[in-house]
Design an enzyme around this catalytic site. Structure first.
Site, PDB file in Angstrom:
ATOM      1  N   ASP A   1      14.453   0.505   7.309  1.00  0.00           N
ATOM      2  CA  ASP A   1      13.633  -0.133   6.275  1.00  0.00           C
ATOM      3  C   ASP A   1      14.519  -0.975   5.365  1.00  0.00           C
ATOM      4  O   ASP A   1      14.230  -2.108   5.025  1.00  0.00           O
ATOM      5  CB  ASP A   1      12.961   0.913   5.377  1.00  0.00           C
ATOM      6  CG  ASP A   1      12.538   2.138   6.130  1.00  0.00           C
ATOM      7  OD1 ASP A   1      11.838   1.975   7.131  1.00  0.00           O
ATOM      8  OD2 ASP A   1      12.939   3.257   5.743  1.00  0.00           O
TER       9      ASP A   1
ATOM     10  N   SER B   1       7.227   1.163   3.817  1.00  0.00           N
ATOM     11  CA  SER B   1       8.456   1.160   3.018  1.00  0.00           C
ATOM     12  C   SER B   1       8.297   0.652   1.606  1.00  0.00           C
ATOM     13  O   SER B   1       9.120  -0.120   1.099  1.00  0.00           O
ATOM     14  CB  SER B   1       9.535   0.357   3.723  1.00  0.00           C
ATOM     15  OG  SER B   1      10.211   1.241   4.529  1.00  0.00           O
ATOM     16  N   GLY B   2       7.258   1.130   0.991  1.00  0.00           N
ATOM     17  CA  GLY B   2       7.021   0.792  -0.408  1.00  0.00           C
ATOM     18  C   GLY B   2       8.128   1.314  -1.298  1.00  0.00           C
ATOM     19  O   GLY B   2       8.533   0.651  -2.265  1.00  0.00           O
ATOM     20  N   SER B   3       8.639   2.499  -0.966  1.00  0.00           N
ATOM     21  CA  SER B   3       9.660   3.097  -1.834  1.00  0.00           C
ATOM     22  C   SER B   3      10.940   2.260  -1.811  1.00  0.00           C
ATOM     23  O   SER B   3      11.461   1.868  -2.857  1.00  0.00           O
ATOM     24  CB  SER B   3       9.936   4.543  -1.419  1.00  0.00           C
ATOM     25  OG  SER B   3      10.282   4.633  -0.057  1.00  0.00           O
ATOM     26  N   SER B   4      11.425   1.935  -0.611  1.00  0.00           N
ATOM     27  CA  SER B   4      12.697   1.210  -0.573  1.00  0.00           C
ATOM     28  C   SER B   4      12.564  -0.236  -1.036  1.00  0.00           C
ATOM     29  O   SER B   4      13.552  -0.834  -1.470  1.00  0.00           O
ATOM     30  CB  SER B   4      13.328   1.275   0.811  1.00  0.00           C
ATOM     31  OG  SER B   4      12.384   1.022   1.782  1.00  0.00           O
ATOM     32  N   ALA B   5      11.362  -0.795  -1.002  1.00  0.00           N
ATOM     33  CA  ALA B   5      11.203  -2.168  -1.509  1.00  0.00           C
ATOM     34  C   ALA B   5      11.470  -2.192  -3.016  1.00  0.00           C
ATOM     35  O   ALA B   5      12.092  -3.119  -3.534  1.00  0.00           O
ATOM     36  CB  ALA B   5       9.799  -2.684  -1.212  1.00  0.00           C
TER      37      ALA B   5
ATOM     38  N   GLN C   1       2.702   4.653   0.275  1.00  0.00           N
ATOM     39  CA  GLN C   1       2.952   5.680   1.282  1.00  0.00           C
ATOM     40  C   GLN C   1       2.163   5.481   2.575  1.00  0.00           C
ATOM     41  O   GLN C   1       1.481   6.372   3.059  1.00  0.00           O
ATOM     42  CB  GLN C   1       2.712   7.059   0.669  1.00  0.00           C
ATOM     43  CG  GLN C   1       3.783   7.340  -0.386  1.00  0.00           C
ATOM     44  CD  GLN C   1       3.540   8.604  -1.178  1.00  0.00           C
ATOM     45  OE1 GLN C   1       2.887   8.587  -2.205  1.00  0.00           O
ATOM     46  NE2 GLN C   1       4.056   9.705  -0.676  1.00  0.00           N
TER      47      GLN C   1
ATOM     48  N   PRO D   1       0.851  -1.194   0.000  1.00  0.00           N
ATOM     49  CA  PRO D   1       0.000   0.000   0.000  1.00  0.00           C
ATOM     50  C   PRO D   1       0.888   1.246   0.000  1.00  0.00           C
ATOM     51  O   PRO D   1       1.821   1.355   0.788  1.00  0.00           O
ATOM     52  CB  PRO D   1      -0.809  -0.129   1.288  1.00  0.00           C
ATOM     53  CG  PRO D   1      -0.734  -1.564   1.661  1.00  0.00           C
ATOM     54  CD  PRO D   1       0.570  -2.080   1.131  1.00  0.00           C
TER      55      PRO D   1
HETATM   56  N1  ADP Z   1       3.314   1.852  -4.318  1.00  0.00           N
HETATM   57  C1  ADP Z   1       4.160   2.682  -4.944  1.00  0.00           C
HETATM   58  N2  ADP Z   1       4.258   2.685  -6.271  1.00  0.00           N
HETATM   59  C2  ADP Z   1       5.113   3.487  -6.884  1.00  0.00           C
HETATM   60  N3  ADP Z   1       5.914   4.355  -6.272  1.00  0.00           N
HETATM   61  C3  ADP Z   1       5.834   4.427  -4.967  1.00  0.00           C
HETATM   62  C4  ADP Z   1       4.975   3.583  -4.213  1.00  0.00           C
HETATM   63  N4  ADP Z   1       5.119   3.885  -2.932  1.00  0.00           N
HETATM   64  C5  ADP Z   1       6.046   4.847  -2.861  1.00  0.00           C
HETATM   65  N5  ADP Z   1       6.473   5.187  -4.072  1.00  0.00           N
HETATM   66  C6  ADP Z   1       7.493   6.167  -4.394  1.00  0.00           C
HETATM   67  O1  ADP Z   1       8.253   6.396  -3.209  1.00  0.00           O
HETATM   68  C7  ADP Z   1       8.205   7.781  -2.828  1.00  0.00           C
HETATM   69  C8  ADP Z   1       8.300   7.966  -1.302  1.00  0.00           C
HETATM   70  O2  ADP Z   1       7.379   7.156  -0.640  1.00  0.00           O
HETATM   71  P1  ADP Z   1       7.284   7.156   0.955  1.00  0.00           P
HETATM   72  O3  ADP Z   1       6.557   8.348   1.390  1.00  0.00           O
HETATM   73  O4  ADP Z   1       8.636   6.890   1.525  1.00  0.00           O
HETATM   74  O5  ADP Z   1       6.353   5.913   1.129  1.00  0.00           O
HETATM   75  P2  ADP Z   1       6.610   4.557   1.856  1.00  0.00           P
HETATM   76  O6  ADP Z   1       6.257   4.809   3.270  1.00  0.00           O
HETATM   77  O7  ADP Z   1       5.680   3.591   1.204  1.00  0.00           O
HETATM   78  O8  ADP Z   1       8.037   4.206   1.630  1.00  0.00           O
HETATM   79  C9  ADP Z   1       6.945   8.275  -3.501  1.00  0.00           C
HETATM   80  O9  ADP Z   1       6.981   9.658  -3.689  1.00  0.00           O
HETATM   81  C10 ADP Z   1       6.977   7.500  -4.819  1.00  0.00           C
HETATM   82  O10 ADP Z   1       7.934   8.057  -5.733  1.00  0.00           O
HETATM   83  O1  LIG Z   2       9.210   7.305  10.972  1.00  0.00           O
HETATM   84  C1  LIG Z   2       9.541   6.122  10.860  1.00  0.00           C
HETATM   85  O2  LIG Z   2       9.289   5.306  11.742  1.00  0.00           O
HETATM   86  C2  LIG Z   2      10.271   5.673   9.601  1.00  0.00           C
HETATM   87  O3  LIG Z   2       9.910   6.536   8.498  1.00  0.00           O
HETATM   88  C3  LIG Z   2      10.444   6.232   7.235  1.00  0.00           C
HETATM   89  O4  LIG Z   2       9.859   5.054   6.728  1.00  0.00           O
HETATM   90  P1  LIG Z   2       8.484   5.096   5.840  1.00  0.00           P
HETATM   91  O5  LIG Z   2       8.132   3.660   5.521  1.00  0.00           O
HETATM   92  O6  LIG Z   2       8.798   5.809   4.561  1.00  0.00           O
HETATM   93  O7  LIG Z   2       7.438   5.742   6.641  1.00  0.00           O
HETATM   94  C4  LIG Z   2      11.961   6.129   7.362  1.00  0.00           C
HETATM   95  O8  LIG Z   2      12.536   5.708   6.140  1.00  0.00           O
HETATM   96  C5  LIG Z   2      12.413   5.219   8.502  1.00  0.00           C
HETATM   97  O9  LIG Z   2      13.824   5.229   8.614  1.00  0.00           O
HETATM   98  C6  LIG Z   2      11.784   5.673   9.811  1.00  0.00           C
HETATM   99  O10 LIG Z   2      12.161   4.852  10.876  1.00  0.00           O
HETATM  100 MG    MG Z   3       9.637   5.311   2.212  1.00  0.00          MG
END
Ligand code: ADP
Ligand SMILES: O=C(O)[C@H]1O[C@H](OP(=O)(O)O)[C@H](O)[C@@H](O)[C@@H]1O
Ligand code: MG
Length: 354
Positions: A168, A121-125, A117, A115
């Site tokens: 993450d 950790s969708g971005s780092s995955a 944002q 899901p």
């Molecule tokens: N499901 C997704 N599909 C595509 N890009 C995504 C997705 N989730 C996150 N991103 C990318 O990662 C960036 C940062 O997301 P972030 O706020 O760190 O979300 P998360 O908590 O899921 O990591 C977004 O601006 C977008 O570029």
């Molecule tokens: O605030 C937190 O706990 C974490 O926030 C970010 O992760 P995200 O999945 O994008 O919310 C950050 O990358 C982490 O290092 C923090 O612990």
């Molecule tokens: Mg992120």
């Protein structure tokens, strides 16, 4: 020479204790969440192509209403920029470390069911999966230490201005359950933290609750980070308290003392709330924690907001109450599945013996 397609997957992650102190030389206990994952595919090709995802990188809309609605709910960015950034970071890392890269091009494409944002950790995955594809395509897995990889992933996101920490990325590179210590001394001496995988069998049943509520973690972090950099003593000491929860939590897990674990989880959220304030955390996020606590469950954020993790000490009857309370509020709840370690023998040979 690699001629076949390569595909890698990375799971969402749960910051179980200590987050967000990872952004501040702290400590965390985090695990890889099997419920959701991102995957990246690399196909050798004539040109180097970064393929937009048909839905996550939408550029064709039914109408201007559709476009605006989409931007307001999901923001401007999808995964393309993440894939590009990791290619750049990987290239520079190899050049700086005299790792020769063979010639040949590829097409990168991705998919994800994490899901968006929601602090999962969708971005780092997406970035982690792409890095694994590059390691195999260029056949350099044995040359790039496992401990360094989370930092490469983080650097790719920093490149894009995303404020984030290492926990993450460590959980995603290692898989399973990991205790992490990001003390300044380790970071300065080694260029990475101390990462100790733990037995996933130590975890009690945990429940993931989330809402369809995208929030940009970069925005959430910016004020507290500024205050920490400015030497704000309240933020600095509270962040140390948060880090200590992970140290105590590791012990509690090893002793299977879940009453203690529950207490630490609640303290973790309360400290976050004091530091960030309700406006930054968002009413819906706070509501998720309160709903879980209304049935006596322990609860905290998995990341920066959007999803929470709950522990029901009283067992199945309490889980049922929790499910009912979540459904009533329109929150999605599911049991958290822990994805085991993903390290291969090729990865393990790079691990330093600390
Ligand atoms: N499901 C997704 N599909 C595509 N890009 C995504 C997705 N989730 C996150 N991103 C990318 O990662 C960036 C940062 O997301 P972030 O706020 O760190 O979300 P998360 O908590 O899921 O990591 C977004 O601006 C977008 O570029
Ligand atoms: O605030 C937190 O706990 C974490 O926030 C970010 O992760 P995200 O999945 O994008 O919310 C950050 O990358 C982490 O290092 C923090 O612990
Ligand atoms: Mg992120």
């Amino acid at each position: 020479m690699v001629t076949e397609a390569i595909e890698h997957r990375a799971y969402a992650r749960v910051g179980l204790l200590g987050n967000p102190s990872d952004v501040y030389y702290g400590k965390t206990v985090s695990f890889s969440l099997g419920n959701f994952h991102a995957s990246v595919r690399l196909d050798p090709s004539e040109d180097l192509v970064i393929k937009p995802h048909p839905t996550h990188d939408l550029v064709v809309f039914r109408s201007i209403d559709h476009l605006v609605n989409r931007l307001e709910n999901e923001g401007y960015y999808g995964g393309v920029r993440l894939l590009m950034a990791i290619c750049k970071v990987f290239y520079h890392y190899c050049a700086d470390n005299k790792i020769q890269l063979k010639t040949g091009n590829f097409t990168l494409s991705y998919d994800t069911n994490i899901p968006r944002q929601t602090g999962l950790s969708g971005s780092s995955a997406i970035v982690c999966s792409a890095l694994n594809c590059l390691l195999d395509f260029y056949e350099v897995r044995h040359l790039i230490k496992v401990e360094i990889r989370p930092d490469m992933i983080l650097r790719a996101e920093k490149e894009l201005g995303i404020v984030a920490g290492l926990q993450d990325r460590v959980a995603q590179v290692y898989g399973g359950l990991v205790y992490m210590d990001f003390s300044k001394k380790y970071m300065d001496d080694w260029g990475h933290g101390m990462y100790a995988p733990m037995d996933i069998g130590l975890l009690p049943p945990l429940y993931l609750i989330y809402a369809e509520n995208p929030s940009d973690s970069g925005k959430v972090h910016s004020t507290v980070r500024r205050r920490w950099l400015d030497g704000d003593s309240f933020i600095i000491s509270s962040m140390e308290e948060v880090a200590d929860l992970a140290l105590e939590g590791r012990k509690a897990l090893l002793e299977r003392n879940y009453t203690k674990l529950a207490k630490l989880m609640n303290q973790n959220f309360d400290l976050r709330r004091r530091m960030f304030g309700d406006d930054v955390l968002g009413s819906l996020n706070i509501k998720m924690v309160e709903v879980a606590r209304s049935v006596g469950a322990a609860c905290k954020f998995t990341g920066s907001g959007g999803a929470v993790i709950a522990l029901c000490l009283d067992g199945p009857s309490q889980v049922k109450l929790l499910e009912d309370a979540c459904h009533k509020e329109g929150f999605i709840i599911q049991q958290a599945l822990v994805a085991p370690t993903v390290l291969s023998d090729g990865d393990r040979v790079t691990l330093s013996s600390q």
